[in-house]
Motif scaffolding. Structure first.
Motif, PDB file in Angstrom:
ATOM      1  N   SER A   1       0.786  -1.232   0.000  1.00  0.00           N
ATOM      2  CA  SER A   1       0.000   0.000   0.000  1.00  0.00           C
ATOM      3  C   SER A   1       0.815   1.278   0.000  1.00  0.00           C
ATOM      4  CB  SER A   1      -0.937   0.024   1.214  1.00  0.00           C
ATOM      5  OG  SER A   1      -0.205  -0.172   2.402  1.00  0.00           O
ATOM      6  N   GLY A   2       2.142   1.192   0.019  1.00  0.00           N
ATOM      7  CA  GLY A   2       2.955   2.392  -0.014  1.00  0.00           C
ATOM      8  C   GLY A   2       3.144   3.001   1.366  1.00  0.00           C
ATOM      9  N   ALA A   3       4.107   3.922   1.447  1.00  0.00           N
ATOM     10  CA  ALA A   3       4.418   4.578   2.718  1.00  0.00           C
ATOM     11  C   ALA A   3       3.538   5.802   2.909  1.00  0.00           C
ATOM     12  CB  ALA A   3       5.892   4.961   2.755  1.00  0.00           C
ATOM     13  N   SER A   4       3.551   6.330   4.124  1.00  0.00           N
ATOM     14  CA  SER A   4       2.800   7.545   4.422  1.00  0.00           C
ATOM     15  C   SER A   4       3.713   8.751   4.286  1.00  0.00           C
ATOM     16  CB  SER A   4       2.231   7.481   5.844  1.00  0.00           C
ATOM     17  OG  SER A   4       3.287   7.341   6.786  1.00  0.00           O
ATOM     18  N   GLY A   5       3.149   9.929   4.437  1.00  0.00           N
ATOM     19  CA  GLY A   5       3.973  11.138   4.452  1.00  0.00           C
ATOM     20  C   GLY A   5       3.757  12.066   3.291  1.00  0.00           C
ATOM     21  N   GLY A   6       2.857  11.721   2.354  1.00  0.00           N
ATOM     22  CA  GLY A   6       2.573  12.618   1.241  1.00  0.00           C
ATOM     23  C   GLY A   6       3.659  12.581   0.203  1.00  0.00           C
ATOM     24  N   GLY A   7       3.714  13.613  -0.619  1.00  0.00           N
ATOM     25  CA  GLY A   7       4.679  13.652  -1.699  1.00  0.00           C
ATOM     26  C   GLY A   7       4.239  12.770  -2.844  1.00  0.00           C
ATOM     27  N   LYS A   8       5.159  12.462  -3.716  1.00  0.00           N
ATOM     28  CA  LYS A   8       4.853  11.638  -4.871  1.00  0.00           C
ATOM     29  C   LYS A   8       4.586  10.202  -4.430  1.00  0.00           C
ATOM     30  CE  LYS A   8       6.635  10.243  -9.387  1.00  0.00           C
ATOM     31  NZ  LYS A   8       7.774  10.330 -10.326  1.00  0.00           N
ATOM     32  N   PRO A   9       3.411   9.634  -4.792  1.00  0.00           N
ATOM     33  CA  PRO A   9       3.102   8.271  -4.367  1.00  0.00           C
ATOM     34  C   PRO A   9       4.114   7.274  -4.921  1.00  0.00           C
ATOM     35  CG  PRO A   9       1.155   9.388  -5.252  1.00  0.00           C
ATOM     36  CD  PRO A   9       2.332  10.232  -5.568  1.00  0.00           C
ATOM     37  N   ALA A  10       4.610   6.401  -4.028  1.00  0.00           N
ATOM     38  CA  ALA A  10       5.564   5.391  -4.460  1.00  0.00           C
ATOM     39  C   ALA A  10       4.831   4.225  -5.110  1.00  0.00           C
ATOM     40  CB  ALA A  10       6.374   4.902  -3.260  1.00  0.00           C
ATOM     41  N   LEU A  11       5.553   3.495  -5.945  1.00  0.00           N
ATOM     42  CA  LEU A  11       4.955   2.339  -6.593  1.00  0.00           C
ATOM     43  C   LEU A  11       4.638   1.273  -5.557  1.00  0.00           C
ATOM     44  CD1 LEU A  11       7.053   1.926  -9.861  1.00  0.00           C
ATOM     45  CD2 LEU A  11       4.705   2.742  -9.631  1.00  0.00           C
ATOM     46  N   SER A  12       3.452   0.720  -5.674  1.00  0.00           N
ATOM     47  CA  SER A  12       3.015  -0.354  -4.791  1.00  0.00           C
ATOM     48  C   SER A  12       1.866  -1.059  -5.477  1.00  0.00           C
ATOM     49  CB  SER A  12       2.553   0.214  -3.433  1.00  0.00           C
ATOM     50  OG  SER A  12       1.420   1.054  -3.607  1.00  0.00           O
ATOM     51  N   GLU A  13       1.419  -2.187  -4.902  1.00  0.00           N
ATOM     52  CA  GLU A  13       0.278  -2.888  -5.485  1.00  0.00           C
ATOM     53  C   GLU A  13      -0.960  -1.999  -5.476  1.00  0.00           C
ATOM     54  OE1 GLU A  13      -0.316  -6.663  -3.623  1.00  0.00           O
ATOM     55  OE2 GLU A  13       1.824  -7.150  -3.608  1.00  0.00           O
ATOM     56  N   LEU A  14      -1.154  -1.296  -4.379  1.00  0.00           N
ATOM     57  CA  LEU A  14      -2.326  -0.432  -4.257  1.00  0.00           C
ATOM     58  C   LEU A  14      -2.264   0.723  -5.255  1.00  0.00           C
ATOM     59  CD1 LEU A  14      -4.120   0.657  -1.051  1.00  0.00           C
ATOM     60  CD2 LEU A  14      -3.399   2.430  -2.650  1.00  0.00           C
ATOM     61  N   SER A  15      -1.082   1.309  -5.447  1.00  0.00           N
ATOM     62  CA  SER A  15      -0.958   2.444  -6.359  1.00  0.00           C
ATOM     63  C   SER A  15      -1.254   2.030  -7.795  1.00  0.00           C
ATOM     64  CB  SER A  15       0.441   3.057  -6.264  1.00  0.00           C
ATOM     65  OG  SER A  15       1.422   2.178  -6.768  1.00  0.00           O
ATOM     66  N   GLU A  16      -0.848   0.808  -8.159  1.00  0.00           N
ATOM     67  CA  GLU A  16      -1.127   0.321  -9.511  1.00  0.00           C
ATOM     68  C   GLU A  16      -2.625   0.136  -9.724  1.00  0.00           C
ATOM     69  OE1 GLU A  16       1.132  -3.182 -10.121  1.00  0.00           O
ATOM     70  OE2 GLU A  16       3.081  -2.189  -9.946  1.00  0.00           O
ATOM     71  N   VAL A  17      -3.313  -0.394  -8.711  1.00  0.00           N
ATOM     72  CA  VAL A  17      -4.755  -0.568  -8.801  1.00  0.00           C
ATOM     73  C   VAL A  17      -5.461   0.782  -8.854  1.00  0.00           C
ATOM     74  CG1 VAL A  17      -6.798  -1.408  -7.575  1.00  0.00           C
ATOM     75  CG2 VAL A  17      -4.745  -2.826  -7.693  1.00  0.00           C
ATOM     76  N   ALA A  18      -5.017   1.729  -8.024  1.00  0.00           N
ATOM     77  CA  ALA A  18      -5.625   3.058  -7.996  1.00  0.00           C
ATOM     78  C   ALA A  18      -5.419   3.785  -9.327  1.00  0.00           C
ATOM     79  CB  ALA A  18      -5.052   3.881  -6.851  1.00  0.00           C
ATOM     80  N   ALA A  19      -4.225   3.644  -9.897  1.00  0.00           N
ATOM     81  CA  ALA A  19      -3.958   4.270 -11.194  1.00  0.00           C
ATOM     82  C   ALA A  19      -4.871   3.692 -12.266  1.00  0.00           C
ATOM     83  CB  ALA A  19      -2.491   4.073 -11.574  1.00  0.00           C
ATOM     84  N   GLN A  20      -5.054   2.373 -12.234  1.00  0.00           N
ATOM     85  CA  GLN A  20      -5.967   1.728 -13.177  1.00  0.00           C
ATOM     86  C   GLN A  20      -7.388   2.254 -13.000  1.00  0.00           C
ATOM     87  OE1 GLN A  20      -5.497  -0.148 -15.683  1.00  0.00           O
ATOM     88  NE2 GLN A  20      -7.580  -0.868 -16.133  1.00  0.00           N
ATOM     89  N   HIS A  21      -7.779   2.465 -11.736  1.00  0.00           N
ATOM     90  CA  HIS A  21      -9.107   3.001 -11.440  1.00  0.00           C
ATOM     91  C   HIS A  21      -9.264   4.399 -12.043  1.00  0.00           C
ATOM     92  CE1 HIS A  21     -12.862   3.674  -9.428  1.00  0.00           C
ATOM     93  NE2 HIS A  21     -12.373   4.568  -8.593  1.00  0.00           N
ATOM     94  N   GLY A  22      -8.255   5.255 -11.875  1.00  0.00           N
ATOM     95  CA  GLY A  22      -8.301   6.603 -12.437  1.00  0.00           C
ATOM     96  C   GLY A  22      -8.405   6.578 -13.949  1.00  0.00           C
ATOM     97  N   ARG A  23      -7.626   5.695 -14.602  1.00  0.00           N
ATOM     98  CA  ARG A  23      -7.665   5.584 -16.063  1.00  0.00           C
ATOM     99  C   ARG A  23      -9.036   5.131 -16.549  1.00  0.00           C
ATOM    100  NH1 ARG A  23      -2.398   3.520 -15.431  1.00  0.00           N
ATOM    101  NH2 ARG A  23      -3.166   1.370 -15.431  1.00  0.00           N
TER     102      ARG A  23
END
Length: 380
Positions: A64-86
């Motif tokens: 699910s990635g680390a906390s702290g804001g900034g540019k989201p790091a690659l993770s399983e969750l980020s890939e799914v979320a990016a797919q959702h946005g697309r």
């Protein structure tokens, strides 16, 4: 434990989110919006919570990635979320709906946990917030990236079409002028004859096309309006000189009414010259051969009106609403790029004016009217 609760209540949470989506979107959109976000996010959240219960809790960052804001790091969750946005962009949703999807899930989890008296540990709640934060950031980032890409692609396509129309029209006029010039030279013909008229018509057409295009570039670029006070009579006189040549080429009559010498405009002269010029070109194009095109400038109250009247076939029903759109061509004559009226309207509106059109009652033809604020020339 929260992951056990989420696993057991997965179907109920998805159904609650589906109901929330349905309230703010059409029922047909519910399935599309839901199928590419909430279920996948729930699975990643459950997986993250499970990993954090092991002896290697930091491994959950890979999910699910680390906390702290900034540019989201690659993770399983980020890939799914990016797919959702697309997917939501591809299916015509808005960025607000992307954010709402995750907000709906957070609210559904907290509401259901409260209803069944399910305790949520502080660390578990922090994990939920971290996952939501990362998912929203990545989904919105991807949504905006893809949207910008799509908009840029559409802009390039529109620009290519516009350039294509311009070059095609310019090439045709240049080719006609070249052939006419060769014919005049080879046959020792007079410039005042029929071939000379063809040459003259082509040169006038090229000048009008270039002037129109330069005005369009200036309007699109958003260059500042260069206002100045000038006499309406001088303005109409300048237009009359250039329009008289085109009237001769088009074999029609140009009638220009007398103008009150006291009337003035405070506007960008070049933009208005282009606007009235485009309206006259349109009138010459559609008026019947040998008929009259009338240019009339006068005042009504605190407004100055400039009418361009032709004697053509008039406007078909409903065309007045669409004829000012770019690349729109009405009538039988489809020559030109279909940009003149669009440029004219933008030029008028840039000067705080209104451009309208109406059919003439009981007559053939129509009248275009430019409505501008009235000013007066200073007394000597």
């Amino acid at each position: 434990m929260l992951h056990v609760f989420l696993t057991n209540q997965r179907a109920e949470l998805i159904e609650r989110c589906r109901a929330k989506v349905a309230k703010r979107a059409s029922p047909e959109a519910t399935a599309d919006e839901m199928d590419h976000g909430v279920p996948f996010f729930l699975d990643q959240l459950i997986k993250t919570l499970k990993v954090e219960q092991t002896d290697k809790p930091m491994e959950s960052r890979k999910v699910s990635g680390a906390s702290g804001g900034g540019k989201p790091a690659l993770s399983e969750l980020s890939e799914v979320a990016a797919q959702h946005g697309r997917e939501l962009l591809r299916r015509g949703f808005t960025v607000e709906q992307v954010v709402h999807d995750y907000g709906d899930l957070c609210q559904s989890i907290t509401d259901l946990a409260f209803e069944v008296d399910e305790p949520v540990e502080v660390d578990e709640f922090r994990t939920l917030n971290r996952c939501l934060d990362n998912a929203i950031a990545m989904a919105v980032t991807e949504f905006n990236y893809q949207r910008d890409f799509v908009m840029a692609d559409k802009h390039i396509q529109t620009l290519n079409v516009q350039i294509g129309f311009f070059t095609h029209e310019l090439r045709n006029l240049l080719n006609t002028a070249t052939l006419a010039l060769f014919a005049i030279k080879d046959g020792n013909l007079s410039l005042s004859g029929a071939t000379g008229s063809v040459l003259n018509r082509s040169l006038v057409g090229m000048g009008s096309l270039i002037d129109r295009s330069l005005t369009d570039v200036r309007l699109i670029a958003g260059l500042p309006v260069r206002n100045a006070l000038f006499a309406l009579s001088d303005f109409i006189g300048e237009i009359k000189l250039s329009a008289a040549l085109e009237a001769k080429v088009k074999e029609c009559v140009l009638t220009v009414s007398a103008v009150d010498l006291r009337l003035a405009l405070d506007a960008d002269r070049d933009l208005l010259l282009s606007a009235v010029g485009n309206l006259l070109q349109n009138a010459f194009k559609f008026t019947h051969r040998g008929t009259e095109v009338i240019l009339n400038a006068y005042s009504v109250g605190d407004r100055i009106l400039i009418d361009v009247e032709d004697h053509g076939d008039g406007l078909p029903p409903g065309e007045a609403e669409t004829m000012f759109e770019p690349f729109t061509q009405g009538g039988k004559d489809k020559s030109g790029m279909g940009l003149g009226l669009s440029i004219a309207r933008r030029g008028v509106e840039a000067n705080d004016g209104i451009l309208s059109v109406r059919n003439k009652p009981d007559e053939q033809g129509c009248v275009f009217t430019i409505d501008l604020p009235r000013h007066a020339m200073p007394l000597n």
